[in-house]
Design a protein around this motif. Structure first.
Motif, PDB file in Angstrom:
ATOM      1  N   SER A  60       6.411   0.109  18.842  1.00  0.00           N
ATOM      2  CA  SER A  60       7.313   1.206  18.502  1.00  0.00           C
ATOM      3  C   SER A  60       7.777   1.153  17.054  1.00  0.00           C
ATOM      4  O   SER A  60       8.694   1.854  16.683  1.00  0.00           O
ATOM      5  N   VAL A  61       7.135   0.333  16.256  1.00  0.00           N
ATOM      6  CA  VAL A  61       7.501   0.328  14.842  1.00  0.00           C
ATOM      7  C   VAL A  61       6.546   1.229  14.081  1.00  0.00           C
ATOM      8  O   VAL A  61       5.341   1.090  14.206  1.00  0.00           O
ATOM      9  N   PRO A  62       7.068   2.182  13.309  1.00  0.00           N
ATOM     10  CA  PRO A  62       6.163   3.017  12.513  1.00  0.00           C
ATOM     11  C   PRO A  62       5.376   2.151  11.540  1.00  0.00           C
ATOM     12  O   PRO A  62       5.940   1.222  10.953  1.00  0.00           O
ATOM     13  N   SER A  63       4.104   2.452  11.373  1.00  0.00           N
ATOM     14  CA  SER A  63       3.270   1.546  10.590  1.00  0.00           C
ATOM     15  C   SER A  63       3.705   1.488   9.130  1.00  0.00           C
ATOM     16  O   SER A  63       3.703   0.431   8.526  1.00  0.00           O
ATOM     17  N   PHE A  64       4.109   2.621   8.562  1.00  0.00           N
ATOM     18  CA  PHE A  64       4.451   2.554   7.133  1.00  0.00           C
ATOM     19  C   PHE A  64       5.739   1.765   6.921  1.00  0.00           C
ATOM     20  O   PHE A  64       5.937   1.107   5.912  1.00  0.00           O
ATOM     21  N   TRP A  65       6.561   1.803   7.931  1.00  0.00           N
ATOM     22  CA  TRP A  65       7.827   1.066   7.882  1.00  0.00           C
ATOM     23  C   TRP A  65       7.555  -0.435   7.900  1.00  0.00           C
ATOM     24  O   TRP A  65       8.028  -1.180   7.058  1.00  0.00           O
ATOM     25  N   LEU A  66       6.738  -0.843   8.833  1.00  0.00           N
ATOM     26  CA  LEU A  66       6.362  -2.246   8.927  1.00  0.00           C
ATOM     27  C   LEU A  66       5.671  -2.680   7.636  1.00  0.00           C
ATOM     28  O   LEU A  66       5.955  -3.742   7.077  1.00  0.00           O
ATOM     29  N   GLY A  67       4.775  -1.826   7.165  1.00  0.00           N
ATOM     30  CA  GLY A  67       4.032  -2.145   5.946  1.00  0.00           C
ATOM     31  C   GLY A  67       4.971  -2.375   4.775  1.00  0.00           C
ATOM     32  O   GLY A  67       4.846  -3.356   4.043  1.00  0.00           O
ATOM     33  N   LEU A  68       5.932  -1.455   4.628  1.00  0.00           N
ATOM     34  CA  LEU A  68       6.854  -1.577   3.505  1.00  0.00           C
ATOM     35  C   LEU A  68       7.674  -2.849   3.601  1.00  0.00           C
ATOM     36  O   LEU A  68       7.903  -3.531   2.598  1.00  0.00           O
ATOM     37  N   ILE A  69       8.107  -3.180   4.816  1.00  0.00           N
ATOM     38  CA  ILE A  69       8.940  -4.369   4.969  1.00  0.00           C
ATOM     39  C   ILE A  69       8.141  -5.624   4.630  1.00  0.00           C
ATOM     40  O   ILE A  69       8.592  -6.483   3.863  1.00  0.00           O
ATOM     41  N   LEU A  70       6.907  -5.688   5.147  1.00  0.00           N
ATOM     42  CA  LEU A  70       6.070  -6.846   4.825  1.00  0.00           C
ATOM     43  C   LEU A  70       5.839  -6.928   3.323  1.00  0.00           C
ATOM     44  O   LEU A  70       5.853  -8.003   2.725  1.00  0.00           O
ATOM     45  N   LEU A  71       5.651  -5.742   2.732  1.00  0.00           N
ATOM     46  CA  LEU A  71       5.400  -5.689   1.299  1.00  0.00           C
ATOM     47  C   LEU A  71       6.603  -6.238   0.528  1.00  0.00           C
ATOM     48  O   LEU A  71       6.472  -7.003  -0.418  1.00  0.00           O
ATOM     49  N   LEU A  72       7.797  -5.828   0.981  1.00  0.00           N
ATOM     50  CA  LEU A  72       9.001  -6.295   0.311  1.00  0.00           C
ATOM     51  C   LEU A  72       9.145  -7.800   0.449  1.00  0.00           C
ATOM     52  O   LEU A  72       9.448  -8.497  -0.513  1.00  0.00           O
ATOM     53  N   ILE A  73       8.909  -8.290   1.676  1.00  0.00           N
ATOM     54  CA  ILE A  73       9.139  -9.713   1.904  1.00  0.00           C
ATOM     55  C   ILE A  73       8.091 -10.571   1.195  1.00  0.00           C
ATOM     56  O   ILE A  73       8.412 -11.408   0.357  1.00  0.00           O
ATOM     57  N   PHE A  74       6.819 -10.312   1.515  1.00  0.00           N
ATOM     58  CA  PHE A  74       5.780 -11.208   1.011  1.00  0.00           C
ATOM     59  C   PHE A  74       5.347 -10.885  -0.416  1.00  0.00           C
ATOM     60  O   PHE A  74       4.933 -11.755  -1.153  1.00  0.00           O
ATOM     61  N   GLY A  75       5.441  -9.610  -0.766  1.00  0.00           N
ATOM     62  CA  GLY A  75       4.989  -9.243  -2.092  1.00  0.00           C
ATOM     63  C   GLY A  75       6.073  -9.459  -3.120  1.00  0.00           C
ATOM     64  O   GLY A  75       5.859 -10.037  -4.182  1.00  0.00           O
ATOM     65  N   LEU A  76       7.300  -8.980  -2.788  1.00  0.00           N
ATOM     66  CA  LEU A  76       8.345  -8.992  -3.799  1.00  0.00           C
ATOM     67  C   LEU A  76       9.238 -10.218  -3.709  1.00  0.00           C
ATOM     68  O   LEU A  76       9.343 -10.985  -4.654  1.00  0.00           O
ATOM     69  N   ASN A  77       9.880 -10.413  -2.560  1.00  0.00           N
ATOM     70  CA  ASN A  77      10.849 -11.503  -2.476  1.00  0.00           C
ATOM     71  C   ASN A  77      10.190 -12.861  -2.590  1.00  0.00           C
ATOM     72  O   ASN A  77      10.645 -13.715  -3.333  1.00  0.00           O
ATOM     73  N   LEU A  78       9.115 -13.062  -1.840  1.00  0.00           N
ATOM     74  CA  LEU A  78       8.466 -14.363  -1.879  1.00  0.00           C
ATOM     75  C   LEU A  78       7.395 -14.422  -2.955  1.00  0.00           C
ATOM     76  O   LEU A  78       7.091 -15.496  -3.454  1.00  0.00           O
ATOM     77  N   GLY A  79       6.834 -13.263  -3.275  1.00  0.00           N
ATOM     78  CA  GLY A  79       5.833 -13.219  -4.325  1.00  0.00           C
ATOM     79  C   GLY A  79       4.549 -13.952  -3.989  1.00  0.00           C
ATOM     80  O   GLY A  79       3.817 -14.378  -4.854  1.00  0.00           O
ATOM     81  N   TRP A  80       4.251 -14.094  -2.701  1.00  0.00           N
ATOM     82  CA  TRP A  80       3.052 -14.819  -2.309  1.00  0.00           C
ATOM     83  C   TRP A  80       1.786 -13.995  -2.497  1.00  0.00           C
ATOM     84  O   TRP A  80       0.725 -14.529  -2.721  1.00  0.00           O
ATOM     85  N   LEU A  81       1.933 -12.699  -2.302  1.00  0.00           N
ATOM     86  CA  LEU A  81       0.734 -11.859  -2.281  1.00  0.00           C
ATOM     87  C   LEU A  81       0.892 -10.708  -3.260  1.00  0.00           C
ATOM     88  O   LEU A  81       2.011 -10.272  -3.524  1.00  0.00           O
ATOM     89  N   PRO A  82      -0.227 -10.233  -3.793  1.00  0.00           N
ATOM     90  CA  PRO A  82      -0.128  -9.099  -4.716  1.00  0.00           C
ATOM     91  C   PRO A  82       0.340  -7.842  -3.974  1.00  0.00           C
ATOM     92  O   PRO A  82       0.107  -7.700  -2.781  1.00  0.00           O
ATOM     93  N   VAL A  83       1.020  -6.984  -4.711  1.00  0.00           N
ATOM     94  CA  VAL A  83       1.627  -5.825  -4.065  1.00  0.00           C
ATOM     95  C   VAL A  83       0.689  -4.631  -3.998  1.00  0.00           C
ATOM     96  O   VAL A  83       0.611  -3.960  -2.989  1.00  0.00           O
ATOM     97  N   VAL A  84       0.000  -4.364  -5.072  1.00  0.00           N
ATOM     98  CA  VAL A  84      -0.893  -3.213  -5.040  1.00  0.00           C
ATOM     99  C   VAL A  84      -2.249  -3.588  -5.569  1.00  0.00           C
ATOM    100  O   VAL A  84      -2.409  -4.615  -6.229  1.00  0.00           O
ATOM    101  N   GLY A  85      -3.191  -2.701  -5.296  1.00  0.00           N
ATOM    102  CA  GLY A  85      -4.484  -2.869  -5.900  1.00  0.00           C
ATOM    103  C   GLY A  85      -5.520  -3.276  -4.888  1.00  0.00           C
ATOM    104  O   GLY A  85      -5.237  -3.434  -3.699  1.00  0.00           O
ATOM    105  N   PHE A  86      -6.717  -3.401  -5.360  1.00  0.00           N
ATOM    106  CA  PHE A  86      -7.813  -3.721  -4.486  1.00  0.00           C
ATOM    107  C   PHE A  86      -8.927  -4.285  -5.333  1.00  0.00           C
ATOM    108  O   PHE A  86      -9.192  -3.804  -6.422  1.00  0.00           O
ATOM    109  N   VAL A  87      -9.512  -5.349  -4.857  1.00  0.00           N
ATOM    110  CA  VAL A  87     -10.665  -5.910  -5.546  1.00  0.00           C
ATOM    111  C   VAL A  87     -11.795  -5.941  -4.536  1.00  0.00           C
ATOM    112  O   VAL A  87     -11.614  -6.436  -3.432  1.00  0.00           O
ATOM    113  N   PRO A  88     -12.950  -5.383  -4.876  1.00  0.00           N
ATOM    114  CA  PRO A  88     -14.043  -5.401  -3.903  1.00  0.00           C
ATOM    115  C   PRO A  88     -14.481  -6.831  -3.624  1.00  0.00           C
ATOM    116  O   PRO A  88     -14.394  -7.694  -4.499  1.00  0.00           O
TER     117      PRO A  88
END
Ligand SMILES: Nc1ncnc2c1ncn2[C@@H]1O[C@H](COP(=O)(O)OP(=O)(O)OP(=O)(O)O)[C@@H](O)[C@H]1O
Ligand SMILES: Nc1ncnc2c1ncn2[C@@H]1O[C@H](COP(=O)(O)OP(=O)(O)OP(=O)(O)O)[C@@H](O)[C@H]1O
Ligand SMILES: [Mg+2]
Ligand SMILES: [Mg+2]
Ligand code: NI
Lengths: 317, 535, 271, 497
Positions: free
Chosen positions: A144-172
């Motif tokens: 029951s969690v909207p996907s974009f909502w979950l995505g944004l939260i994960l993005l905030l936590i792992f991408g921004l606060n923890l900085g473990w993973l890149p936030v945007v982009g794509f490498v083939p």
């Protein structure tokens, strides 16, 4: 083998009217939408003559049915045309983007299945116990969690606060496999979490059905351990409905995960389509939707063909 | 009985089983099964036979648990064993054949895999050795071509074959005790006998004891040494078969024995009359279900059958499973398209009948389905189900309808149950609903498709009696389909024997039962187990 | 045995809470949900504004309550529309079989093969974004799945003996369909309806996210959520509140759906 | 030097062909690679770029450009007047579909009658009539700066392949939907002088720039914070405070030259009554709206002439004050009884959607009933172009000359339904303003126009906007300017990082 091929042939033949209807619907639907690619290209300072010229050069001044026949003729010859926005040929563009979406969807659904199967089995096995209640609650919540909502939260936590993973982009993958993985982890995890809920519930429900059956009792009467009973006797039979569900999910998702692709800025098929709709890039919209429909039909066919693997009673229907 | 061992193989002592909300299912049941002997457990449906058997292997459903007593297997209490210990006993020491052969085999595993699984669990064998043992055992249970059978899936076998495969799978481990829970209920008499013979043969060879659960007293008389009678979770009577069956001490046991169908000699022969309904060279073909890997095959289920039924006459159709009985019955009701031949109703051909006549025929001819439960809409109340056909008869107002429904409900003995839903009735009650629905409009012709074969003896008797009474009161003609010669002998005027879609013999009850001509009829008759005390 | 009443209980409690919120909002909200107060923009939760204010200084609690009304009406009407449309076509398809069935199936396949939200998007752009456009669009997008499920149930129900029994006693095909076939397909329809409820709430927020939701000033959880994205790290309460509301509603619906499924399952009834 | 700098663009570019099949992102990137004879300065005035000097004849009809010495294309070949001629020929070929074709061949700003090259470093343009806007047109970004490219930019079949120009960068890779990567041009020749607009010293100080396609604003912001991109050329007003405070970023803002405003259809049955339009204007608190829409970053501007323009005088700077009483009176006079007014907006530009919501709420207080309809951008643009609306929130791209600003909103509605103001006297004044070069005279005309248009209220301009750029703190030399496009020459990473 003969009958099998005949069956596949017949199924594929039946997809033709479906695809034709999709084609007609797509074509006329996108043209019914107000707005005009020429205008978008020229912007707010375009003069009427300029617009007319551009429309003519794009072939948009022809009557719509004629445009349709022309397009259909090209499609039959395997030519999906060129993007209005940037002139790129539609087919390679689409296939390129499809790779991205497909990788994410397949990996995510695959992982989700791997998690959902044991979770659903254990929940069913311990039906009404604490473990079951916990699994059911968790999967319902995930569903029951909207996907974009979950995505944004994960993005905030792992991408921004923890900085473990890149936030945007794509490498083939072909370029830098490891970096590529870091870019797709978050979208895959998001999609996986969303799908885990659905699949777990499905798996649990069908496993409960199976656990009620006599042959499970028979297996126990042979002296099999619970683990073997679950793995050998419950799992294969309970998997069939989950497999159908996986088929439905895949068929729906492979057409693109537009919202997630927007959140994670992935160059996927879904975003290509949404962007094309907003840009009124008719050839791309038409190509994408036709492609999506084909994927849907093929996935369904594959799902049906795999069915006898899990349930030998089922042959063709 | 057995004086060689001081302690029996299985000794159930004061076993008490209740549901999780405290409702008792077994009350202080005690019985013994001695090594190498066949012990029968009888009692009507729901009396706790299956529960007692499953408790011996500690395989009860979660909602049910033993609360006191002990189950000693070779002197050790099954209820106190650890999970690991009980698993060593299951399969290797105690084997069990379940009530439903159709659902007791895993549909997604090959027969070979299922057979080898148990073997390799309890004995150190390679796959090849296990499969060799399995082949050998399949041969013993008379499965044709056992090699091919190993690679096949359960759905590719008939009910009787599956039952035999189950037996093979259990006997493969040579358990000391075999629990067989109604192993033959769903089978026709010929197949039933075959399965029983194999079982007895196997146990004799391996010295296995058998706990045989059944409601068929004929089987008990023929195969068991000792019998245990249960009624509503209580042990009523136990003792050697001869004593219990021939000199029952308890009222309940006597009721069970009396319920065995007996030939009714009181029926008067009917005067010859033109047939009400007749089949002329009827043929029915099914375009068999083809599958993905093979094209559809045509199947001739009824091959040129001619049969007439007089007004008021009861014609029984008997024959083994799959012989085309149901198909013939449905064809006579116009429910199946004929591939050739014709049905005549009141001397008019249905092939050329006009619409009005066809409708009249539809309303005058009714069907009682083989399976009463599935033929009742689960969302309708009993009174609604029974009253529904009245919508199409002569116009009745609401009160008249209600009166008619009440009348028939009384007549079939369902007084006061009109407001229930089908699932809240017992099997026998459901069957009566189905019969009431078929006769409420006073039809001229009724096809009753195995109306009693799914019921236990006592209920079977009630239904047969009801059927006869109704038939006498309303005087409808009837095609009574059954594979049970006992039941047939009670209600029928005439018997028709079918084999593989053909009528192989027909005649009055006396002619067919007392002087069977056709070998198939003779085999059928011979396979019917009796108490050995019939008149 | 333990879980069934629990999910019924929790499920209905959640839905009663949300429904109650919506009903109260019809008469009263702490503040006017559309009233703009530019001096009180993006205020964090406080005694005055329990859940803070949004980018226009509107009270989040009031908007959440009023949003419940909007989201619920959209969801309920869409589900009713999709179920009705799907059931009727599904009955026709399963009932007539043959050519009509084939044609309906080809169409529903075509619609299903179309990504649902995109179909909605297209229809929305044509019909113009208003509540009824969304309902129409999502309804059409979801009806094919209903059609498929109803058709499958009808096909299997047709093979039941009680359906044949109905024919044997002389009922017409039509009576048989409506008296005996349709009522016995309600279980899957109910389960589908409850799951669809969730999809619709999510789809509406998805459409708002893409800029095509219920038009302002009417708040819906979907457009609140999508508006909150811009302020996600500055004013996280903006997104959290509707996000939690959506999740709770869906949780409620899923639990209730489970409970209903058990209820409509004859096997549960027997026990 | 070897580290690549990453810049966000919000959508993929359409092509690399200057002024052809383009949009703002395409222009921004193409102008890193090609240069025209003239270009803008930071304040949107025009200065020579490839030209060393420009001579305009007395009668204003002949323009003589002297090319700089030693100019080289990125492939090392020298640039001569022949290249200017061949580029021009392709521009004026209707088949090319150059965006600015009509502006130099008659119907628009100017009519170029001939272009000649008397020698290798001289090009002469001759016009039919004098105009104040010819050089500004050549410099326009949407015309691709009328950039000069070498013949090898085209394939053998005459089709565009990729730009070979004189700009500080050259195309390395364009991966559709993902990024456009440029590499420093080793053959770049600097004219020297201060770096301003598109002119001056444009020497690249980094080896490569990658323009990353990130459509989602929130994602772009997150990427900037996490260091996945280095430059965000277009920051939302709402984010400026946080970005300044974060300490990881440098923020740079400047007044812009666009126009965000409210348009009315003066042929609408209801809104054709100027009193209702006026009432709407009076019901609005423009400073408040602007404050809310731009998060206090832009000053309100009620004129079509943008604030940074030298022609934005006292008359233009005046802001109408809110007066609900007066508005109600006007409405009563006009006989308005709460009929709904459909107001179009789009979420594609959040400020347009927000303005509609604010206008709706404020107008409500005066008793005006507005119904907001949200459309996607393409549909809104279509309604704008066809004039099929009652009222809408709209945003115009930058017009760098006041004549163009007025021209943008005025015209004959029968011929150009997209124009909002149809006033014959006004049109005459605008035409006059394009031929005059004297600044004071022009200002007088504009002040007069301002009065006329304000009396009529066909449009309510709200603000001309603010450009805010943000870069990671290790980026040096980045500067935002009113035109807004990111410029990556002269930008570098701080040493030691
Ligand atoms: N899972 C269960 N939960 C609750 N009660 C049960 C369960 N299984 C069986 N019972 C009850 O236990 C009683 C005995 O059932 P059992 O299956 O042993 O009967 P049976 O003698 O084998 O009858 P049949 O001849 O019909 O097989 C019945 O009243 C039945 O309703
Ligand atoms: N719908 C069908 N499609 C294909 N074959 C069928 C169908 N119904 C019955 N048959 C086949 O026709 C033959 C006769 O079946 P029928 O049901 O008449 O047997 P029966 O004598 O009633 O058997 P039973 O005692 O098991 O009820 C069987 O071989 C069966 O497999
Ligand atoms: Mg039993
Ligand atoms: Mg039968
Ligand atoms: Ni072949």
């Amino acid at each position: 083998m003969h009958a099998l091929w005949k069956y596949i042939g017949k199924r594929l033949l039946w997809t033709l009217p479906t695809l034709l209807i999709v084609a007609v619907m797509v074509f006329f639907l996108v043209r019914m939408i107000p707005g005009d690619p020429a205008q978008l290209i020229l912007g707010d300072s375009a003069s009427p003559e300029e617009l007319a010229n551009l429309r003519a050069s794009l072939g948009l001044d022809q009557p719509v049915p004629l445009q349709f026949l022309y397009w259909l003729g090209n499609v039959v010859r395997g030519d999906l045309g060129h993007s209005i926005s940037n002139g790129a040929p539609v087919l390679p563009l689409m296939l390129d983007r499809f790779q991205v979406s497909a990788t994410i969807v397949l990996v995510a659904v695959g992982l989700a299945t791997l998690i959902a199967i044991p979770a659903g089995l254990i929940a069913a096995w311990r039906q009404n116990g604490h473990v079951d209640v916990a699994i059911v609650a968790a999967s319902t919540l995930l569903m029951s969690v909207p996907s974009f909502w979950l995505g944004l939260i994960l993005l905030l936590i792992f991408g921004l606060n923890l900085g473990w993973l890149p936030v945007v982009g794509f490498v083939p993958f072909s370029e830098k496999p490891w970096t590529a993985i870091t870019y797709v982890i978050l979208p895959i995890v998001t999609l996986m979490l969303i799908e885990v809920g659905v699949l777990t519930r499905m798996m649990r429900a069908s496993a409960i059905e199976i656990l009620r059956l006599e042959y499970v009792m028979h297996a126990r009467a042979k002296g099999l351990s619970e683990r073997k009973v679950l793995l050998r006797h419950v799992l294969p039979n309970a998997f069939a409905p989950t497999w159908t569900m996986i088929g439905l999910v895949l068929g729906g998702l492979l057409g693109g995960i537009a919202v997630l692709e927007t959140v994670f800025t992935l160059p996927g098929l879904g975003r290509l389509l949404v962007d094309a709709i907003f840009a009124r890039d008719y050839p791309v919209v038409q190509g994408c939707l036709l492609f999506t429909a084909l994927i849907y039909v093929i996935v369904n066919l594959i799902v049906d063909l795999c069915y006898p693997l899990f349930d030998p009673r089922v042959t063709a229907s | 009985m057995n004086a060689i061992t001081s302690s029996p193989l299985l000794a159930v002592r004061n076993l008490r089983v209740t549901t999780s909300n405290g409702f008792p299912i077994l009350h202080d049941v005690s019985f013994d099964v001695e090594a190498g002997s066949i012990v029968a457990l009888v009692g009507e449906s729901g009396s706790g036979k299956t529960v007692a058997a499953r408790a011996s292997m500690r395989l009860l459903p979660k909602a049910i648990r033993p609360t006191s007593g002990e189950i000693l297997f070779q002197g050790r209490d099954v209820l106190k064993m650890s999970d690991g210990e009980i698993r060593k006993v299951r399969g290797a020491e105690i084997g069990m054949v379940f009530q439903e052969p159709m659902v007791s085999l895993n549909p997604a595993m090959t027969i070979g895999a299922q057979l080898a699984e148990g073997l390799r669990l309890h004995e150190k064998l390679t796959v090849e050795e296990a499969l060799a043992r399995a082949t050998e055992m399949l041969e013993r249970v008379k499965i044709p071509n056992p090699q091919a059978c190993l690679a096949a899936y359960p759905h590719q076998f008939s009910g009787g074959m599956r039952q035999r495969i189950m037996l093979a799978s259990v006997m493969l481990l040579r358990p000391k005790l075999l629990i067989a829970d109604e192993p033959t209920t769903a089978l026709d008499t010929l197949t039933q006998r075959e399965v029983m013979e194999i079982m007895v043969d196997l146990t004799r060879t391996f010295g296995t004891a058998v706990l045989l659960i059944t409601h068929n007293l004929g089987l008990v008389a023929q195969y068991a040494k000792k019998v245990i009678v249960l009624e509503r979770g209580k042990l009523i009577e136990t003792g050697p078969v001869e004593d219990v069956l021939h000199r029952p001490q308890e009222q309940y046991t006597r009721t069970l024995i009396d319920a065995l169908p007996k030939r009714d000699y009181s029926r008067k022969p009917l005067a010859a009359a033109p047939p009400l309904i007749a089949a002329r060279n009827v043929e029915v073909t099914f375009s068999g279900a083809g599958n993905m890997f093979s094209a559809a095959e045509k199947k001739l289920a009824v091959r040129g059958v001619s049969l007439g039924v007089q007004p008021g006459e009861v014609v029984a159709v008997v024959g083994g499973s799959g012989s085309g009985k149901t198909t013939l019955g449905r064809a006579m009701l116009g429910l199946l398209p004929l591939s050739s031949g014709d049905i005549l109703f009141r001397d008019r051909s249905m092939a050329t009948a006009d619409k009005a006549f066809a409708r009249d025929y539809r309303l005058q001819c009714q069907l009682v389905f083989q399976d009463p439960y599935s033929s009742l809409d689960p969302r309708q109340k009993i009174s609604e189900i029974i009253g529904e056909p009245l919508a199409h008869g002569p116009k009745l107002n609401r009160a008249e309808k209600a009166e008619r429904v009440a009348e028939i409900i009384n007549e079939v003995g369902l007084t006061g149950l009109g407001d229930r839903f089908p699932h809240a009735l017992s099997g026998g009650q459901r069957q009566r609903v189905a019969i009431a629905r078929a006769v409420i409009r006073n039809p001229a012709f009724v096809v009753a498709d195995e109306p009693v074969s799914a019921l236990d003896m006592t209920i079977q008797k009630q239904v047969l009696d009801l059927f006869r009474r109704l038939q006498e009161n309303h005087g409808f003609a009837c095609l009574f389909i059954s594979h049970d010669l006992g039941a047939v002998s009670r209600v029928a005027d005439r018997i028709v024997v079918m084999e593989q879609g053909l009528i192989v013999e027909q005649g009055t009850v006396g002619e067919v039962l007392d002087h069977p001509q056709h070998p198939y009829t003779q085999a059928l008759l011979k396979a019917t187990p009796t108490l050995g005390i019939a008149a | 045995m333990i879980r069934q009443p629990a999910n019924l209980l929790i499920g209905s409690a959640l839905l009663i809470f949300i429904g109650g919120m919506a009903i109260i909002a019809l008469f009263w909200t702490p503040y006017d949900p559309a009233a703009i107060k530019l001096i009180a923009r993006l205020k964090p939760p406080s005694a005055q504004f329990w859940l803070g204010t949004d980018e226009f200084g509107r009270d989040v609690v009031s908007r959440l309550m009023a949003g419940a009304v909007q989201s619920m009406t959209v969801a309920i009407l869409t589900v009713v529309f999709a179920i009705t449309l799907g059931t009727i076509t599904g009955l026709i398809a399963g009932y007539t079989r043959g050519l009509v069935d084939r044609i309906l199936m080809v169409f529903s396949d075509a619609l299903l093969a179309f990504p649902g939200t995109l179909l909605a998007l297209g229809l929305m752009v044509i019909s113009g974004p208003n509540k009824y456009g969304i309902i129409l669009a999502l309804g059409i997008a979801y009806a094919p799945s209903v059609l498929r499920i109803v058709r499958a149930s009808v096909l299997s129900a047709r093979e039941r003996e009680y359906v044949e029994a109905s024919r044997v006693i002389g009922n017409s095909e039509f009576t048989t369909m409506f008296r005996h076939v349709l009522p016995n397909c309600t279980a899957p329809i109910v389960v589908l309806a409850t799951s669809m409820f969730g999809w619709v709430v999510l789809a509406e927020s998805g459409l708002s996210f893409l800029g095509l939701g219920v038009p302002p000033p009417a708040p819906t959880w979907g457009n609140m959520l999508s508006a909150a994205r811009t302020y996600i790290e500055k004013a996280p309460w903006l997104g959290l509140a509707p996000g939690i509301c959506i999740s709770l509603t869906l949780l409620g619906i899923n639990l209730l759906g489970d409970a209903l499924r058990d209820r409509f399952d004859p096997r549960t009834e027997q026990r | 030097q070897d580290k690549m700098m990453r810049v966000r663009i919000n959508a993929d570019i359409r092509s690399t062909d200057p002024g052809v099949n383009r949009d703002a992102n395409s222009d921004a990137i193409v102008l890193h690679m090609v240069e025209g004879l003239v270009g803008y300065r930071d304040d949107a005035s025009v200065a020579p770029l490839l030209a060393k000097s420009v001579d305009i004849s007395e009668d204003g009809k002949t323009y003589t450009f002297k090319l700089r010495d030693g100019l080289k294309f990125s492939n090392g070949e020298a640039l001569t007047s022949a290249d200017v001629l061949s580029s021009w020929q392709r521009y004026v070929d209707p088949k090319t579909a150059w965006r600015c074709l009509k502006d130099v061949t008659g119907s628009g700003v100017a009519n170029v009658t001939s272009v000649t090259a008397p020698d290798a470093s001289t090009v002469v343009y001759t016009l039919e009539k004098p105009t104040a806007l010819f050089l500004a047109t050549l410099a326009r970004t949407d015309c691709g700066g009328t950039g000069i490219y070498q013949k090898s930019s085209l394939g053998n079949d005459g089709k565009w392949v990729k730009p070979v120009g004189t700009g500080p960068f050259m195309l390395k890779e364009w991966r559709s939907g993902q990024y456009v990567e440029l590499a420093a041009n080793p053959n770049y020749v600097s004219p020297g002088g201060e770096r301003t607009g598109y002119v001056g010293d444009k020497t690249p100080k980094i080896g490569a720039v990658r323009f990353m396609v990130i459509p989602d604003d929130a994602a772009a912001k997150a990427a900037l914070y996490s260091g996945d991109i280095d430059v965000l050329a277009d920051v939302n007003n709402a984010d400026i405070d946080d970005m300044t405070k974060s300490g990881q970023l440098k923020v740079d803002k400047v007044a812009a030259m666009g126009l965000t405003g409210l348009l009315f259809q003066t042929r609408d049955p209801l809104l054709k009554d100027a009193r209702i339009r006026k009432a709407l204007l009076l019901s609005l608190d423009i400073p408040q709206i602007t404050e809310a829409l731009t998060n206090g970053q832009s000053a309100p501007s009620a004129s079509v002439i943008p604030v940074p323009s030298p022609y934005s005088g006292a008359a233009e700077k005046q802001i109408p004050t809110r007066n609900i009483e007066e508005a109600k009176k006007l409405l009563a006079e006009a006989g308005y009884k709460g009929q709904p007014i459909k107001w179009l907006a789009t979420k594609y530009y959040p400020s347009l959607f927000d303005s509609a919501v604010l206008v709706q709420a404020m107008a409500q207080e005066a008793g005006i009933n507005i119904e907001v309809e949200t459309l996607d951008w393409a549909t809104l643009l279509d309604r704008y172009t066809t004039g099929n609306y009652s009222a809408m929130s709209f945003t115009y791209s930058a017009r760098l000359d006041p004549s163009l600003s007025y021209d943008m909103v005025s015209g004959n509605k029968d011929k150009s339904p997209n124009k909002v103001w149809d006033n014959p006297d006004g049109l005459k004044l605008i035409a006059e303003s394009t031929t005059i070069t004297d600044e004071a005279k022009r200002q007088a005309i504009f002040d007069k126009l301002e009065g006329m248009i304000r009396a009529d209220v066909p449009i309510i301009p709200l603000y001309s906007g603010t450009r805010i750029g943000a870069v990671r703190s290790d980026v040096e030399g980045y500067k935002t300017w009113p035109v807004g496009y990111a410029r990556m020459w002269g930008v570098s990473f701080a040493p030691g990082k």
